[in-house]
Structures are given as C-alpha cells and as structure tokens.
Design a protein around this motif. Sequence first.
Motif, PDB file in Angstrom:
ATOM      1  N   ARG A 167      -0.822  -1.688 -10.367  1.00  0.00           N
ATOM      2  CA  ARG A 167      -1.894  -1.122  -9.527  1.00  0.00           C
ATOM      3  C   ARG A 167      -3.084  -2.067  -9.527  1.00  0.00           C
ATOM      4  NH1 ARG A 167      -6.260   1.708 -10.941  1.00  0.00           N
ATOM      5  NH2 ARG A 167      -5.448   2.206 -13.003  1.00  0.00           N
ATOM      6  N   GLY A 173      -7.384   0.805  -4.667  1.00  0.00           N
ATOM      7  CA  GLY A 173      -7.137   2.023  -3.920  1.00  0.00           C
ATOM      8  C   GLY A 173      -8.307   2.976  -3.987  1.00  0.00           C
ATOM      9  N   THR A 206       0.856  -1.188   0.000  1.00  0.00           N
ATOM     10  CA  THR A 206       0.000   0.000   0.000  1.00  0.00           C
ATOM     11  C   THR A 206       0.891   1.235   0.000  1.00  0.00           C
ATOM     12  OG1 THR A 206      -0.184   0.020   2.422  1.00  0.00           O
ATOM     13  CG2 THR A 206      -1.869  -1.203   1.190  1.00  0.00           C
ATOM     14  N   GLY A 256       0.958   5.746  -1.203  1.00  0.00           N
ATOM     15  CA  GLY A 256       0.121   6.933  -1.344  1.00  0.00           C
ATOM     16  C   GLY A 256       0.741   8.139  -0.681  1.00  0.00           C
ATOM     17  N   ASP A 312     -13.062   5.864  -6.060  1.00  0.00           N
ATOM     18  CA  ASP A 312     -12.366   4.569  -6.073  1.00  0.00           C
ATOM     19  C   ASP A 312     -12.107   4.088  -7.497  1.00  0.00           C
ATOM     20  OD1 ASP A 312     -14.907   3.884  -6.762  1.00  0.00           O
ATOM     21  OD2 ASP A 312     -15.279   2.606  -5.017  1.00  0.00           O
ATOM     22  N   LYS A 319      -4.729   6.707  -1.501  1.00  0.00           N
ATOM     23  CA  LYS A 319      -4.369   5.375  -0.995  1.00  0.00           C
ATOM     24  C   LYS A 319      -4.420   4.404  -2.172  1.00  0.00           C
ATOM     25  CE  LYS A 319      -6.308   4.467   3.075  1.00  0.00           C
ATOM     26  NZ  LYS A 319      -7.394   4.340   4.094  1.00  0.00           N
ATOM     27  N   ILE A 320      -3.251   3.889  -2.576  1.00  0.00           N
ATOM     28  CA  ILE A 320      -3.157   3.069  -3.786  1.00  0.00           C
ATOM     29  C   ILE A 320      -2.478   1.744  -3.442  1.00  0.00           C
ATOM     30  CG2 ILE A 320      -2.482   3.048  -6.205  1.00  0.00           C
ATOM     31  CD1 ILE A 320      -1.999   6.089  -5.950  1.00  0.00           C
ATOM     32  N   SER A 321      -3.068   0.649  -3.908  1.00  0.00           N
ATOM     33  CA  SER A 321      -2.527  -0.690  -3.648  1.00  0.00           C
ATOM     34  C   SER A 321      -1.860  -1.237  -4.907  1.00  0.00           C
ATOM     35  CB  SER A 321      -3.648  -1.640  -3.223  1.00  0.00           C
ATOM     36  OG  SER A 321      -4.289  -1.152  -2.072  1.00  0.00           O
TER      37      SER A 321
END
Length: 196
Positions: free
Chosen positions: A119, A122, A78, A80, A133, A91-93
């Motif tokens: 990616r 997130g 994670t 961001g 989202d 917030k980026i996964s």
Amino acid sequence: MKKTILLFVFAIVTTLTAQAQMQAPGVGIRAGANYSGFSGDDADNLDRMFGFHAGLTSQFYLTSDNFFAIQPELLFSTKGAESKDDTFKYKISYLDVPVLARINAGPLYFEGGPQASFRIGGDIESNNVNIDDDLDQFKRTSFGYAAGIGLAATSLGLSIGVRYNGDISKLNENDNVSDARNDVFMLTLAYMFSGR
C-alpha cells in the motif's frame, strides 16, 4: 514481511540464473482497467468500482520454444470499493509485484502465481469529499494470487488479457474489525519491447 521479500528475491535470482543459459528476457509495459471490490463476510454492503493499473512486465523464457516463462511484474494499481449509493468510497493505491508462471500455447496464454502488494496511498471519500487520507487501519503489505488468460500477437509484441487477483491477507490491521480482502478483475494490455 522480511521472509516474504527474501522469498521473492530468491525466486527472481533463481529465474535470472536459469535464464542466463536461455535466450534474452522479454521486457515491456502493461496497462489497463481494474474492476475492484472487497470480498469477505463484512463486504456485503459494498459495490465494485473502476480503477486502473500500469507498470513494467518481463518474461524469462525457460524453454527454447518460449512455451514456458516466468513473468515478474511491477504494477501501480488502484483498488477499493464503494457504497451501493456511490456516496462513500475506499480508494487505495498499491504497488503489486506478481511473479507468474506463464504458458504460451499459440496465440493463447495462461498465467498464474503469487502476488505481494504494498500500500502506497489512497483515501476515503464521502460525497466526493476526502474525509481520511491516513489509511493506517489498512495493512501496508498483503499477499495473494493472480491468474489470467489472454491472446498474444507474438510477432507484434502485443497482448490483451483478463486477470483476476485476490488477497489471502485481510485488509485491516485489526483482525477484530473486518475480514474484508481486495478482490480485483483486470483487463490488461501489454507491449513487449524485446525477447519476442
């Protein structure tokens, strides 16, 4: 993107072929904390934020004394950044796939190499409320590098280290919007099940 994936596959196959003549590879798990932010000219108004990473790690030893190894990994991570007043958060996964060269120098180890990040999710939050989202403005695939140092207790299979990874690719699909890139410091723990 296809060329990069082929390059990673080629690197792994080459490593496996070389490994077939050496000892069994080490396989383990890795987890820890991320301290992430964005770097670049358009990221000055954003602060770092905490996240985490977890996944699989392996070591393919290329020398009989385990001094040099290739270390491919697959990590959920994670990343961001947030506004300075903590009211706005990216917030980026990602699934990170680093392929690192590792030098085991006694209890110390050094690692470094390329990384591809994919990616997978997130959101964007404002005052702890999800406002977006659909993160299609961010590239699905990015490329960068990772480098770190740590301590390993080889007989126990445990290691602890710090790692930095940064993107070479811009974060946004639209090159006219921003030149922000992911910028992550990691505190990472690993346990190797085999190949010690």
